[in-house]
Design an enzyme around this catalytic site. Structure first.
Site, PDB file in Angstrom:
ATOM      1  N   ASP A 217     -11.022   3.162   3.583  1.00 33.76           N
ATOM      2  CA  ASP A 217      -9.979   3.524   3.354  1.00 33.76           C
ATOM      3  C   ASP A 217      -9.405   4.570   4.689  1.00 33.76           C
ATOM      4  O   ASP A 217      -8.457   5.224   4.678  1.00 33.76           O
ATOM      5  CB  ASP A 217      -9.805   4.458   2.137  1.00 33.76           C
ATOM      6  CG  ASP A 217      -7.849   4.901   1.807  1.00 33.76           C
ATOM      7  OD1 ASP A 217      -7.133   3.858   2.389  1.00 33.76           O
ATOM      8  OD2 ASP A 217      -7.972   5.644   1.090  1.00 33.76           O
TER       9      ASP A 217
ATOM     10  N   ASP B 269       0.580  -1.120   0.152  1.00 33.22           N
ATOM     11  CA  ASP B 269      -0.009  -0.140  -0.043  1.00 33.22           C
ATOM     12  C   ASP B 269       0.797   1.262   0.075  1.00 33.22           C
ATOM     13  O   ASP B 269       1.924   1.235   0.710  1.00 33.22           O
ATOM     14  CB  ASP B 269      -0.896   0.006   1.361  1.00 33.22           C
ATOM     15  CG  ASP B 269      -2.095  -0.717   0.854  1.00 33.22           C
ATOM     16  OD1 ASP B 269      -2.938  -0.463  -0.041  1.00 33.22           O
ATOM     17  OD2 ASP B 269      -2.552  -1.880   1.703  1.00 33.22           O
TER      18      ASP B 269
ATOM     19  N   GLY C 217      -5.233  10.963   3.541  1.00 32.63           N
ATOM     20  CA  GLY C 217      -6.045   9.997   3.916  1.00 32.63           C
ATOM     21  C   GLY C 217      -6.906  10.502   5.197  1.00 32.63           C
ATOM     22  O   GLY C 217      -6.480  11.726   5.821  1.00 32.63           O
TER      23      GLY C 217
END
Lengths: 317, 446
Positions: free
Chosen positions: B311, B158, B330
């Site tokens: 997420d 990731d 994020g």
């Protein structure tokens, strides 16, 4: 008006008002003792996260000519280097009871964030590629001084528009004040999208030059060559530099502006930089007047008196 | 005394009464009796020693989030397995797959066992993902078979992806026989380098370096070809553009073993949300233009999105109290995902006002993408039915409860969200994990 963050979204009226105010300060700056007590007791801090001696000096000179106290927060030798957050730095400044912070930051939008966290006025002295509002005001003032008005002027902004906060502010200022703007650059140096920009564009400087009243040259940096945005600076100069030959094809009344510092021999030929029609030093001088006007507008009259009353007092002081 | 201390304070048998059941087979009125971790009965007017009121609610098979950052190990000041699991359970999730982008990353048996051990007494099931390559460095493969034997199903590098086509090919080939899923973060590094938001009208106006949609799409294009070449199961992280989803849909029609997830923020927010330079709106992939939001909403409504994910990416406050360009990407999302989706995307019942999606998403399509579809990606044998004998992983949602999203009240240690202050309609009332009510009346029991 509490902050000056950007030109985008400002009305013609508020721009005109600042330019008219600038006239008064230009007059003060022409005096033997160019100093008025208009902002006595006010404190203006400069907070520059990017080095820019010219802009910082211009703001500090403007503040001092208004009798404000200035303090200069030097980032390179400060706690910011030790990992202090932007918010903590700002709150620290505010705890010293400053009235305005003049901020230059490499990250677009940083002054907007400061304005959310602080009670004092925030002046954007350049944020990333985004805006440089006092530069646009001083450029507009310089053109207004020369032509009387920007109405109907045709301005070519030439060069690295993609990475230019000066271009972003100037497009809004010039068009709001009635000028027509054409961006001249290779596709690689234009923003990815011009949707919503009130401009024309061209990749042919030679075709554009005879049609314009103003050529606004942007600084071309060597690193753009390394990013494959242009093949070489030599080729850039050949296509987009204001050479002696090209300058000769300008209309008689056309002028050349540059935000400085100039790369002589890259975007502008040394001989052109020294022509009477190149107004670079006027721009610098007007920078102080414009910044005085902005500081005055944001900081004076907070005690209830109007700007014009304050200025009358300032003019008599 | 030890026996007393170990006695669970939850009931071993109870009935969820008064709700409608919504599962893969449809929606119907039914009570559900849970006994010893399993669904014991589904039907009308059932009783048990204890009643959990579910009047007016909807009972769904437990929600599953395939993409949740838990911050542990390495970022415990922002999140832990326990705090993330508690936020997840409050958000109705009975299972989360913990991302492997920790510090150190999860790339060996010892690390996988560590996460499993930490998750043993967490509020919901926490399944570790692992990295495709050792250290997520993109050089050598992690021991995929050894980790698969420990129960790892998803492998992802990731935040970096696997830019090297040969390496991705090998991972897909090697993983195919193991029954694992190779997860690609689709972003071409050379096109995305330096970018802070979507490249387009807004990035141009704001003077922020952009990441073009094509940075994602060229990777999707290339990797679909690799999926065809290898026959491995390829899963794309949070695809954000209309063209990416169209390519995935096309590949699936051609029979490729391909799946993909969508992050809720990509359906609800467009790049115009970045106009205020709020670091909470900084994501990777970045928020895309309105057309892409609409396309993703339409894809969800049409049942083309395999799974909707949070997420969830925890950050400390100081990582977000910086200029946009310097801010971490994020946001926190586990706890509010289903409520946000219900509020902003669906038409549960007749309502007016609010920012409705152009194409309202059916409740079954929404819950499918949050429940049985991701559950089937974890375990292909998962039936997605609320039926006698099934493991009692259940989520009870009150679709009419109104509340306001206040990140300070969340269970996550991370508070960053672009949705703070939103008025929500719909709330998780109870969450049942393996027959244990871990959330009762929107309060975590663990």
């Amino acid at each position: 008006m509490k902050h000056l963050l950007g030109i985008a979204g400002m009305s013609r009226e508020s721009l005109d008002e600042l330019l008219v105010l600038t006239d008064s300060f230009a007059e003060i700056n022409a005096r033997a003792i160019p100093k008025v007590p208009a902002l006595r007791g006010k404190t203006v801090a400069t907070l520059f996260f990017e080095d820019s001696t010219r802009t910082r000096l211009s703001f500090e000179t403007a503040a001092k000519r208004l009798s404000a106290d200035t303090l200069s927060f030097s980032v390179s030798s400060s706690s910011v280097k030790k990992g202090e957050s932007l918010r903590d730095t700002a709150l620290t400044l505010e705890a010293m009871r400053i009235d305005a912070v003049v901020v230059r930051h490499g990250s677009s939008g940083a002054p907007w964030q400061l304005a959310r966290w602080l009670d004092c006025s925030v002046l954007n002295a350049g944020d990333g590629w985004h805006e440089h509002p006092t530069q646009a005001l001083l450029d507009a003032f310089t053109l207004r001084q020369r032509f009387g008005s920007l109405d109907g002027l045709r301005v070519a902004i030439v060069g690295d528009i993609k990475h230019s906060r000066v271009a972003r502010s100037n497009v809004w200022a010039f068009t709001a004040l009635g000028a027509e703007v054409v961006l001249v650059a290779p596709r690689t140096l234009l923003p990815p999208s011009l949707e919503g920009w009130p401009v024309q564009m061209s990749e042919d400087l030679d075709a554009v030059l005879p049609t314009v009243d103003v050529v606004y040259l942007l600084r071309m940096q060597l690193e753009r060559q390394n990013e494959a945005l242009v093949p070489t600076l030599r080729e850039y100069t050949a296509r987009f530099g204001l050479t002696v030959d090209r300058a000769a094809r300008l209309a008689d009344r056309a002028v050349v502006l540059h935000p400085g510092p100039m790369n002589r021999g890259v975007e502008i030929a040394p001989e052109v930089a020294d022509l009477e029609r190149c107004l670079v030093l006027d721009q610098v001088a007007n920078g102080v007047s414009v910044r005085m006007a902005v500081l005055f507008k944001l900081l004076a009259g907070a005690d209830g008196s109007t700007a014009s009353e304050e200025l009358d007092r300032a003019g008599n002081g | 005394m030890p026996a007393m201390a170990e006695t669970p304070h939850y009931p071993g048998e109870f009935v969820l009464r008064g709700a409608e059941v919504l599962d893969r087979s449809g929606r119907r009125r039914a009570d559900v009796v849970v006994r010893d971790g399993l669904i014991a009965a589904v039907g009308d007017a059932l009783s048990a020693p204890l009643v959990l009121d579910a009047g007016g609610c909807i009972i769904t098979p437990g929600l599953v989030d395939l993409n949740a950052g838990v911050g542990q190990p390495g970022f415990e000041e922002t999140e832990s397995v326990h705090s993330a699991a508690r936020a997840a359970a409050l958000g109705g999730f009975t299972t989360i797959v913990a991302r492997a982008d920790t510090n150190p990353v999860i790339d060996c048996a010892a690390m996988v066992k560590e996460i499993v051990a930490l998750g043993a007494d967490a509020a919901c099931r926490v399944l570790p993902a692992a990295t495709v390559t050792v250290g997520a460095k993109g050089e050598r493969l992690s021991p995929l078979a050894e980790l698969a034997a420990l129960g790892v199903r998803f492998f992802a590098d990731d935040g970096r992806g696997i830019p090297d086509a040969r390496l991705l090919r090998r991972a897909l080939e090697y993983g195919a026989a193991l029954g694992v899923v190779i997860v690609q973060f689709a972003e071409e590094p050379s096109l995305a380098a330096g970018g802070e938001m979507h490249e387009g009208m807004w990035s141009s106006l704001l003077g922020i370096a952009g990441i073009p949609s094509e940075a994602e799409e060229v990777v999707v294009m290339r990797d679909l070809a690799l999926a065809r070449l290898t026959g491995g199961h390829l899963h794309f992280r949070t695809l954000s553009t209309a063209a990416s989803w169209a390519m995935v849909a096309g590949a699936r029609r051609r029979g490729l073993q391909v799946s993909a997830e969508a992050a809720l923020h990509h359906l609800l927010l467009s790049d115009s949300a970045c106009a205020e330079f709020d670091p909470a709106t900084k994501f990777r992939p970045p928020l895309r233009p309105e057309d892409d939001c609409r396309a993703l909403q339409a894809a969800l409504a049409a049942g083309e999105i395999d799974c909707l994910v949070s997420d969830h990416t925890p950050h400390s406050v100081q990582d977000k109290e910086v200029p946009f360009g310097e801010a971490a990407v994020g946001a926190s999302g586990l706890e509010w995902l289903v409520a946000l989706a219900l509020s902003e995307l669906t038409l549960v019942d007749a309502r007016d006002g609010g920012d409705r999606a152009a194409i309202p998403v059916g409740l079954a399509e929404l819950i499918g993408a949050l429940s049985w579809k991701p559950a089937a990606l974890i375990d292909p044998a998962h039936r997605g039915l609320i039926e006698r004998g099934a493991v009692a992983d259940l989520t009870v949602i009150d679709p009419t409860a109104t509340w306001v999203l206040d990140p300070r009240l969340g269970a996550s240690r991370s508070r960053s969200t672009p949705f703070a202050g939103r008025a929500l309609r719909g709330r998780v009332r109870h969450t049942i994990v393996r027959g244990v009510p871990v959330v009762i009346d929107a309060v975590a029991e663990r």
